[in-house]
Design a protein around this motif. Structure first.
Motif, mmCIF file in Angstrom:
data_model
loop_
_atom_site.group_PDB
_atom_site.id
_atom_site.type_symbol
_atom_site.label_atom_id
_atom_site.label_comp_id
_atom_site.label_asym_id
_atom_site.label_seq_id
_atom_site.Cartn_x
_atom_site.Cartn_y
_atom_site.Cartn_z
ATOM 1 N N UNK A 17 1.642 -1.874 3.921
ATOM 2 C CA UNK A 17 0.202 -1.774 3.747
ATOM 3 C C UNK A 17 -0.251 -2.400 2.451
ATOM 4 N N UNK A 18 -1.487 -2.083 2.105
ATOM 5 C CA UNK A 18 -2.116 -2.677 0.933
ATOM 6 C C UNK A 18 -2.853 -1.596 0.141
ATOM 7 N N UNK A 19 -3.221 -1.956 -1.042
ATOM 8 C CA UNK A 19 -4.001 -1.068 -1.901
ATOM 9 C C UNK A 19 -5.045 -1.914 -2.616
ATOM 10 N N UNK A 20 -6.242 -1.389 -2.729
ATOM 11 C CA UNK A 20 -7.331 -2.056 -3.449
ATOM 12 C C UNK A 20 -7.795 -3.343 -2.775
ATOM 13 N N UNK A 21 -7.701 -3.420 -1.446
ATOM 14 C CA UNK A 21 -8.170 -4.590 -0.705
ATOM 15 C C UNK A 21 -9.579 -4.331 -0.190
ATOM 16 N N UNK A 22 -10.443 -5.325 -0.348
ATOM 17 C CA UNK A 22 -11.802 -5.276 0.184
ATOM 18 C C UNK A 22 -11.778 -5.776 1.637
ATOM 19 N N UNK A 23 -12.915 -5.714 2.311
ATOM 20 C CA UNK A 23 -12.975 -6.245 3.672
ATOM 21 C C UNK A 23 -12.655 -7.740 3.675
ATOM 22 N N UNK A 24 -13.102 -8.469 2.685
ATOM 23 C CA UNK A 24 -12.822 -9.902 2.593
ATOM 24 C C UNK A 24 -11.322 -10.154 2.443
ATOM 25 N N UNK A 25 -10.674 -9.387 1.582
ATOM 26 C CA UNK A 25 -9.223 -9.525 1.413
ATOM 27 C C UNK A 25 -8.497 -9.210 2.720
ATOM 28 N N UNK A 26 -8.907 -8.134 3.382
ATOM 29 C CA UNK A 26 -8.273 -7.747 4.643
ATOM 30 C C UNK A 26 -8.468 -8.821 5.709
ATOM 31 N N UNK A 27 -9.638 -9.417 5.746
ATOM 32 C CA UNK A 27 -9.912 -10.472 6.719
ATOM 33 C C UNK A 27 -8.936 -11.642 6.520
ATOM 34 N N UNK A 28 -8.736 -12.056 5.279
ATOM 35 C CA UNK A 28 -7.793 -13.151 4.980
ATOM 36 C C UNK A 28 -6.380 -12.760 5.379
ATOM 37 N N UNK A 29 -5.984 -11.547 5.079
ATOM 38 C CA UNK A 29 -4.644 -11.085 5.389
ATOM 39 C C UNK A 29 -4.428 -10.996 6.895
ATOM 40 N N UNK B 170 18.179 4.726 -2.038
ATOM 41 C CA UNK B 170 17.648 4.962 -0.697
ATOM 42 C C UNK B 170 17.895 3.733 0.160
ATOM 43 N N UNK B 171 17.906 3.932 1.469
ATOM 44 C CA UNK B 171 18.106 2.830 2.400
ATOM 45 C C UNK B 171 16.788 2.187 2.809
ATOM 46 N N UNK B 172 15.696 2.943 2.729
ATOM 47 C CA UNK B 172 14.388 2.423 3.119
ATOM 48 C C UNK B 172 13.304 3.285 2.474
ATOM 49 N N UNK B 173 12.076 2.761 2.492
ATOM 50 C CA UNK B 173 10.908 3.540 2.077
ATOM 51 C C UNK B 173 10.028 3.734 3.304
ATOM 52 N N UNK B 174 9.280 4.793 3.316
ATOM 53 C CA UNK B 174 8.381 5.049 4.431
ATOM 54 C C UNK B 174 7.193 4.088 4.427
ATOM 55 N N UNK B 175 6.704 3.740 3.230
ATOM 56 C CA UNK B 175 5.529 2.881 3.114
ATOM 57 C C UNK B 175 5.676 2.001 1.887
ATOM 58 N N UNK B 176 5.468 0.700 2.073
ATOM 59 C CA UNK B 176 5.556 -0.280 0.995
ATOM 60 C C UNK B 176 4.199 -0.960 0.907
ATOM 61 N N UNK B 177 3.562 -0.903 -0.276
ATOM 62 C CA UNK B 177 2.208 -1.417 -0.453
ATOM 63 C C UNK B 177 2.148 -2.598 -1.403
ATOM 64 N N UNK B 178 1.237 -3.508 -1.124
ATOM 65 C CA UNK B 178 0.808 -4.501 -2.113
ATOM 66 C C UNK B 178 -0.224 -3.773 -2.966
ATOM 67 N N UNK B 179 0.012 -3.662 -4.260
ATOM 68 C CA UNK B 179 -0.867 -2.845 -5.096
ATOM 69 C C UNK B 179 -2.249 -3.465 -5.309
ATOM 70 N N UNK B 180 -2.310 -4.746 -5.541
ATOM 71 C CA UNK B 180 -3.572 -5.455 -5.772
ATOM 72 C C UNK B 180 -3.515 -6.811 -5.092
ATOM 73 N N UNK B 181 -4.625 -7.342 -4.651
ATOM 74 C CA UNK B 181 -4.637 -8.707 -4.128
ATOM 75 C C UNK B 181 -4.753 -9.706 -5.285
ATOM 76 N N UNK B 182 -3.828 -9.581 -6.217
ATOM 77 C CA UNK B 182 -3.839 -10.384 -7.445
ATOM 78 C C UNK B 182 -2.410 -10.821 -7.726
ATOM 79 N N UNK B 183 -2.245 -12.047 -8.176
ATOM 80 C CA UNK B 183 -0.944 -12.535 -8.614
ATOM 81 C C UNK B 183 -1.056 -12.971 -10.070
#
Length: 158
Positions: A73-85, A20-33
């Motif tokens: 976008x993101x997945x499994x992010x809390x309000x705190x995680x979203x605030x940092x992002x 494919x040339x692109x994806x419609x939506x690309x997510x960060x699965x967890x705010x974890x490394x």
């Protein structure tokens, strides 16, 4: 594994595999490394490293800017995680995909996302993985069973 330098190469590899040339939506699965390298399950606490919100999100924005991801976008992010992002974002996440069901309605998170213009996508509407082995709070709910029975349905159908 969520490291800034791996985001774009990972998407390019996935696009090549998908032909494919692109994806419609690309997510960060967890705010974890995790430490770079092959993933080993179950994950060990000592394999976790600090998550670089700004760096990873800049890499996601680059995927979007290049047209390889129409939305990010993101997945499994809390309000705190979203605030940092959001503090580092020039392109806000289009979506936050989280577990949501009748017994875990995520009201505070939904309100925060609505305020910030982030769509919430639910997963596990019939209840998530119960790690304690105590059953499923949604499917085993007496209240939901009564509602379903009154309508001639199963809990899952209601």
């Amino acid at each position: 594994q969520c490291h800034p330098h791996l985001v774009l190469p990972s998407l390019r590899e996935s696009l090549q595999n998908l032909q494919m040339e692109y994806v419609d939506l690309y997510l960060i699965h967890w705010p974890i490394s995790l430490k770079p390298g092959p993933a080993v399950f179950p994950v060990k606490r000592e394999d976790a490293v600090p998550f670089d919100f700004a760096g990873v999100w800049r890499a996601m924005e680059e995927c979007h800017r290049l047209g390889l991801a129409k939305a990010i976008g993101v997945s499994n992010f809390t309000t705190s995680h979203l605030h940092k992002l959001l503090a580092a974002a020039t392109v806000p996440p289009a979506v936050n995909q989280v577990e949501m069901n009748p017994v875990w309605q995520q009201r505070k998170l939904r309100e925060y996302c609505a305020e910030k213009g982030i769509h919430v996508a639910a997963y596990s509407p019939l209840g998530g993985q119960n790690w304690s082995g105590d059953g499923n709070a949604v499917l085993d709910s007496e209240v939901l069973a009564e509602i379903a029975k009154a309508r001639g349905k199963t809990v899952a159908q209601r």
